[in-house]
Design a protein around this motif. Structure first.
Motif, PDB file in Angstrom:
ATOM      1  N   SER A   1       4.711   9.181  -2.574  1.00 31.12           N
ATOM      2  CA  SER A   1       3.288   8.835  -2.518  1.00 31.12           C
ATOM      3  C   SER A   1       3.067   7.333  -2.433  1.00 31.12           C
ATOM      4  O   SER A   1       2.008   6.867  -2.028  1.00 31.12           O
ATOM      5  CB  SER A   1       2.553   9.384  -3.750  1.00 31.12           C
ATOM      6  OG  SER A   1       2.975   8.703  -4.927  1.00 31.12           O
ATOM      7  N   GLY A   2       4.082   6.555  -2.804  1.00 33.03           N
ATOM      8  CA  GLY A   2       3.946   5.107  -2.758  1.00 33.03           C
ATOM      9  C   GLY A   2       4.440   4.488  -1.478  1.00 33.03           C
ATOM     10  O   GLY A   2       4.380   3.268  -1.305  1.00 33.03           O
ATOM     11  N   LEU A   3       4.931   5.319  -0.543  1.00 30.55           N
ATOM     12  CA  LEU A   3       5.411   4.812   0.728  1.00 30.55           C
ATOM     13  C   LEU A   3       4.283   4.804   1.737  1.00 30.55           C
ATOM     14  O   LEU A   3       3.428   5.691   1.754  1.00 30.55           O
ATOM     15  CB  LEU A   3       6.562   5.675   1.259  1.00 30.55           C
ATOM     16  CG  LEU A   3       7.822   5.745   0.394  1.00 30.55           C
ATOM     17  CD1 LEU A   3       8.833   6.669   1.062  1.00 30.55           C
ATOM     18  CD2 LEU A   3       8.414   4.365   0.201  1.00 30.55           C
ATOM     19  N   ALA A   4       4.313   3.810   2.608  1.00 33.01           N
ATOM     20  CA  ALA A   4       3.337   3.794   3.697  1.00 33.01           C
ATOM     21  C   ALA A   4       3.605   4.976   4.616  1.00 33.01           C
ATOM     22  O   ALA A   4       4.732   5.461   4.692  1.00 33.01           O
ATOM     23  CB  ALA A   4       3.448   2.473   4.471  1.00 33.01           C
ATOM     24  N   PRO A   5       2.586   5.476   5.344  1.00 33.91           N
ATOM     25  CA  PRO A   5       2.766   6.649   6.202  1.00 33.91           C
ATOM     26  C   PRO A   5       3.942   6.538   7.153  1.00 33.91           C
ATOM     27  O   PRO A   5       4.659   7.504   7.380  1.00 33.91           O
ATOM     28  CB  PRO A   5       1.432   6.746   6.963  1.00 33.91           C
ATOM     29  CG  PRO A   5       0.447   6.082   6.045  1.00 33.91           C
ATOM     30  CD  PRO A   5       1.201   4.987   5.368  1.00 33.91           C
ATOM     31  N   ASN A   6       4.179   5.343   7.709  1.00 37.45           N
ATOM     32  CA  ASN A   6       5.260   5.222   8.670  1.00 37.45           C
ATOM     33  C   ASN A   6       6.631   5.197   8.011  1.00 37.45           C
ATOM     34  O   ASN A   6       7.644   5.219   8.677  1.00 37.45           O
ATOM     35  CB  ASN A   6       5.095   3.953   9.514  1.00 37.45           C
ATOM     36  CG  ASN A   6       5.215   2.690   8.675  1.00 37.45           C
ATOM     37  OD1 ASN A   6       4.869   2.695   7.495  1.00 37.45           O
ATOM     38  ND2 ASN A   6       5.702   1.617   9.281  1.00 37.45           N
ATOM     39  N   LYS A   7       6.677   5.154   6.676  1.00 42.43           N
ATOM     40  CA  LYS A   7       7.959   5.175   5.982  1.00 42.43           C
ATOM     41  C   LYS A   7       8.232   6.528   5.346  1.00 42.43           C
ATOM     42  O   LYS A   7       9.361   6.876   5.077  1.00 42.43           O
ATOM     43  CB  LYS A   7       7.997   4.099   4.896  1.00 42.43           C
ATOM     44  CG  LYS A   7       7.854   2.686   5.430  1.00 42.43           C
ATOM     45  CD  LYS A   7       8.064   1.699   4.311  1.00 42.43           C
ATOM     46  CE  LYS A   7       7.875   0.264   4.782  1.00 42.43           C
ATOM     47  NZ  LYS A   7       6.481  -0.066   4.974  1.00 42.43           N
TER      48      LYS A   7
ATOM     49  N   ARG B   1      10.792 -11.483  -2.878  1.00 43.36           N
ATOM     50  CA  ARG B   1      11.999 -10.661  -3.025  1.00 43.36           C
ATOM     51  C   ARG B   1      12.228  -9.813  -1.787  1.00 43.36           C
ATOM     52  O   ARG B   1      13.371  -9.546  -1.411  1.00 43.36           O
ATOM     53  CB  ARG B   1      11.881  -9.799  -4.279  1.00 43.36           C
ATOM     54  CG  ARG B   1      11.902 -10.616  -5.565  1.00 43.36           C
ATOM     55  CD  ARG B   1      11.621  -9.781  -6.786  1.00 43.36           C
ATOM     56  NE  ARG B   1      12.710  -8.866  -7.069  1.00 43.36           N
ATOM     57  CZ  ARG B   1      12.712  -8.015  -8.119  1.00 43.36           C
ATOM     58  NH1 ARG B   1      11.689  -8.018  -8.956  1.00 43.36           N
ATOM     59  NH2 ARG B   1      13.714  -7.213  -8.323  1.00 43.36           N
ATOM     60  N   LYS B   2      11.155  -9.381  -1.146  1.00 43.95           N
ATOM     61  CA  LYS B   2      11.283  -8.601   0.087  1.00 43.95           C
ATOM     62  C   LYS B   2      11.983  -9.418   1.165  1.00 43.95           C
ATOM     63  O   LYS B   2      12.922  -8.938   1.821  1.00 43.95           O
ATOM     64  CB  LYS B   2       9.893  -8.159   0.565  1.00 43.95           C
ATOM     65  CG  LYS B   2       9.882  -7.434   1.912  1.00 43.95           C
ATOM     66  CD  LYS B   2       8.464  -7.018   2.260  1.00 43.95           C
ATOM     67  CE  LYS B   2       8.405  -6.333   3.620  1.00 43.95           C
ATOM     68  NZ  LYS B   2       8.710  -7.254   4.728  1.00 43.95           N
ATOM     69  N   GLU B   3      11.549 -10.665   1.368  1.00 46.01           N
ATOM     70  CA  GLU B   3      12.136 -11.511   2.404  1.00 46.01           C
ATOM     71  C   GLU B   3      13.600 -11.811   2.087  1.00 46.01           C
ATOM     72  O   GLU B   3      14.459 -11.786   2.985  1.00 46.01           O
ATOM     73  CB  GLU B   3      11.346 -12.809   2.519  1.00 46.01           C
ATOM     74  CG  GLU B   3       9.926 -12.617   3.066  1.00 46.01           C
ATOM     75  CD  GLU B   3       9.150 -13.908   3.124  1.00 46.01           C
ATOM     76  OE1 GLU B   3       9.739 -14.968   2.753  1.00 46.01           O
ATOM     77  OE2 GLU B   3       7.971 -13.885   3.543  1.00 46.01           O
TER      78      GLU B   3
ATOM     79  N   THR C   1      15.373  -0.753   5.633  1.00 55.77           N
ATOM     80  CA  THR C   1      13.938  -1.040   5.570  1.00 55.77           C
ATOM     81  C   THR C   1      13.576  -1.484   4.162  1.00 55.77           C
ATOM     82  O   THR C   1      13.726  -0.717   3.208  1.00 55.77           O
ATOM     83  CB  THR C   1      13.110   0.193   5.950  1.00 55.77           C
ATOM     84  OG1 THR C   1      13.443   0.600   7.280  1.00 55.77           O
ATOM     85  CG2 THR C   1      11.623  -0.108   5.870  1.00 55.77           C
ATOM     86  N   VAL C   2      13.143  -2.726   4.035  1.00 55.85           N
ATOM     87  CA  VAL C   2      12.705  -3.244   2.745  1.00 55.85           C
ATOM     88  C   VAL C   2      11.183  -3.328   2.766  1.00 55.85           C
ATOM     89  O   VAL C   2      10.604  -3.879   3.702  1.00 55.85           O
ATOM     90  CB  VAL C   2      13.309  -4.629   2.463  1.00 55.85           C
ATOM     91  CG1 VAL C   2      12.890  -5.113   1.069  1.00 55.85           C
ATOM     92  CG2 VAL C   2      14.836  -4.587   2.568  1.00 55.85           C
ATOM     93  N   PHE C   3      10.524  -2.761   1.761  1.00 58.19           N
ATOM     94  CA  PHE C   3       9.064  -2.725   1.752  1.00 58.19           C
ATOM     95  C   PHE C   3       8.517  -3.151   0.393  1.00 58.19           C
ATOM     96  O   PHE C   3       9.232  -3.131  -0.620  1.00 58.19           O
ATOM     97  CB  PHE C   3       8.562  -1.321   2.099  1.00 58.19           C
ATOM     98  CG  PHE C   3       8.920  -0.265   1.081  1.00 58.19           C
ATOM     99  CD1 PHE C   3       8.016   0.112   0.092  1.00 58.19           C
ATOM    100  CD2 PHE C   3      10.160   0.366   1.102  1.00 58.19           C
ATOM    101  CE1 PHE C   3       8.331   1.083  -0.850  1.00 58.19           C
ATOM    102  CE2 PHE C   3      10.489   1.342   0.167  1.00 58.19           C
ATOM    103  CZ  PHE C   3       9.562   1.693  -0.810  1.00 58.19           C
ATOM    104  N   LEU C   4       7.267  -3.559   0.381  1.00 58.61           N
ATOM    105  CA  LEU C   4       6.585  -3.859  -0.871  1.00 58.61           C
ATOM    106  C   LEU C   4       6.176  -2.550  -1.522  1.00 58.61           C
ATOM    107  O   LEU C   4       5.434  -1.764  -0.932  1.00 58.61           O
ATOM    108  CB  LEU C   4       5.354  -4.736  -0.617  1.00 58.61           C
ATOM    109  CG  LEU C   4       5.609  -6.207  -0.319  1.00 58.61           C
ATOM    110  CD1 LEU C   4       4.305  -6.911   0.036  1.00 58.61           C
ATOM    111  CD2 LEU C   4       6.261  -6.891  -1.511  1.00 58.61           C
ATOM    112  N   SER C   5       6.667  -2.307  -2.719  1.00 62.34           N
ATOM    113  CA  SER C   5       6.379  -1.037  -3.382  1.00 62.34           C
ATOM    114  C   SER C   5       4.924  -0.996  -3.838  1.00 62.34           C
ATOM    115  O   SER C   5       4.441  -1.920  -4.492  1.00 62.34           O
ATOM    116  CB  SER C   5       7.322  -0.842  -4.571  1.00 62.34           C
ATOM    117  OG  SER C   5       7.276  -1.953  -5.436  1.00 62.34           O
ATOM    118  N   ASP C   6       4.250   0.082  -3.498  1.00 62.44           N
ATOM    119  CA  ASP C   6       2.835   0.230  -3.818  1.00 62.44           C
ATOM    120  C   ASP C   6       2.669   1.199  -4.983  1.00 62.44           C
ATOM    121  O   ASP C   6       2.046   2.247  -4.866  1.00 62.44           O
ATOM    122  CB  ASP C   6       2.076   0.729  -2.579  1.00 62.44           C
ATOM    123  CG  ASP C   6       0.578   0.739  -2.793  1.00 62.44           C
ATOM    124  OD1 ASP C   6       0.107   0.018  -3.696  1.00 62.44           O
ATOM    125  OD2 ASP C   6      -0.122   1.483  -2.075  1.00 62.44           O
TER     126      ASP C   6
END
Length: 281
Positions: free
Chosen positions: A273-279, A193-195, A205-210
């Motif tokens: 809290s679920g975003l990567a540091p760079n996001k 789904r991200k791709e 910015t589309v990211f895999l949700s953690d």
């Protein structure tokens, strides 16, 4: 072929699908401003070249004396033409012409309604936007409408996390056309789904949700699944969910506004809290 019978007379009314189409057409015409008799007369005239009042009455179950009243209204609205012979003959205008006439009338009334409501709003006492508020929303249409408002109103940052739902239709269109100088992050649960979404929205910015609590398998004790979460400018939040074993049209949601609103504070903490540091910026 299934036929529908008149219970009182035993007369065959027509194929089941044909009767259903006529019934639905009458319902839609009533929603567009015709009364029941007017709608039935117009539908009865649509498949024939012309008809007398007696013939219209027979096909529509409208009393013959009321056919004249109904066709007079239809003539005034530009939907029916009358041949003043003996007996009188009636015919419906072409369907495309009728649709155009109804559409013009409908749009005109909507425009007038907007003007009247805006006039009423201008006369109302000014009430400032509440600093903190929480609202419950029900139904996919209402929730999608509120989601679209958040997307359009976010001035600096929009975080949109997709759970069970999809980013498509009007929401996808809003995200494609409303790119301003702001940061837009969209979280999805799978790489596929991200791709797919990144291809459609190359400027976001589309990211895999953690979020383990979002992606975990739903148990029988917890039969509701999260469809969407939106955080706009870190001060407005919406979360929508629906029952797992139904489609998303039964969606329920909670919307909160206000930077210090407890709901928004918790949502802000959970999403960031679920975003990567760079996001997370």
């Amino acid at each position: 072929m299934l036929w529908l019978l008149d219970k009182a007379t035993g007369r065959r009314l027509g194929p089941m699908s044909d009767v259903q189409n006529k019934t639905r057409a009458v319902q839609l015409l009533q929603q567009l401003g015709l009364n029941e008799y007017e709608a039935k007369c117009f539908v009865a005239l649509t498949p024939v070249r012309k008809a007398t009042a007696r013939e219209i009455s027979s096909q529509s179950d409208v009393p013959r004396t009321r056919v004249y009243d109904a066709t007079r209204v239809l003539e005034n609205r530009g939907l029916v033409e009358v041949q003043h012979s003996s007996p009188q003959q009636f015919r419906a205008v072409p369907i495309t012409e009728a649709i155009g006439t109804l559409e013009k009338t409908y749009n005109s009334r909507v425009d007038e309604l907007q003007q009247q409501l805006e006039s009423v709003a201008e006369r109302a006492e000014y009430q400032p936007e509440p600093v903190n508020e929480v609202w419950a929303l029900s139904g996919q249409q209402a929730i999608t409408s509120r989601s679209r408002r958040l997307i359009r109103e976010a001035a600096n940052e929009l975080i949109f996390v997709v759970g069970r739902g999809e980013v498509e239709g009007e929401i996808l269109s809003d995200l494609q056309t409303s790119q301003i100088d702001r940061r837009v992050l969209i979280g999805v649960p799978t790489e596929a789904r991200k791709e797919k979404l990144q291809t459609r929205l190359p400027d976001v910015t589309v990211f895999l949700s953690d979020y383990e609590w979002l992606n975990a398998n739903t148990t029988s004790e917890d039969s509701a699944a999260i469809n969407r979460m939106l955080l706009a400018d870190r001060s407005s939040f919406l979360i929508g969910s629906s029952t797992v074993d139904t489609d998303s049209t039964d969606e329920q949601a909670v919307f909160g506004r206000g930077f210090n609103n407890g709901l928004v504070v918790i949502a802000r903490w959970l999403l960031l809290s679920g975003l990567a540091p760079n996001k997370s910026g």
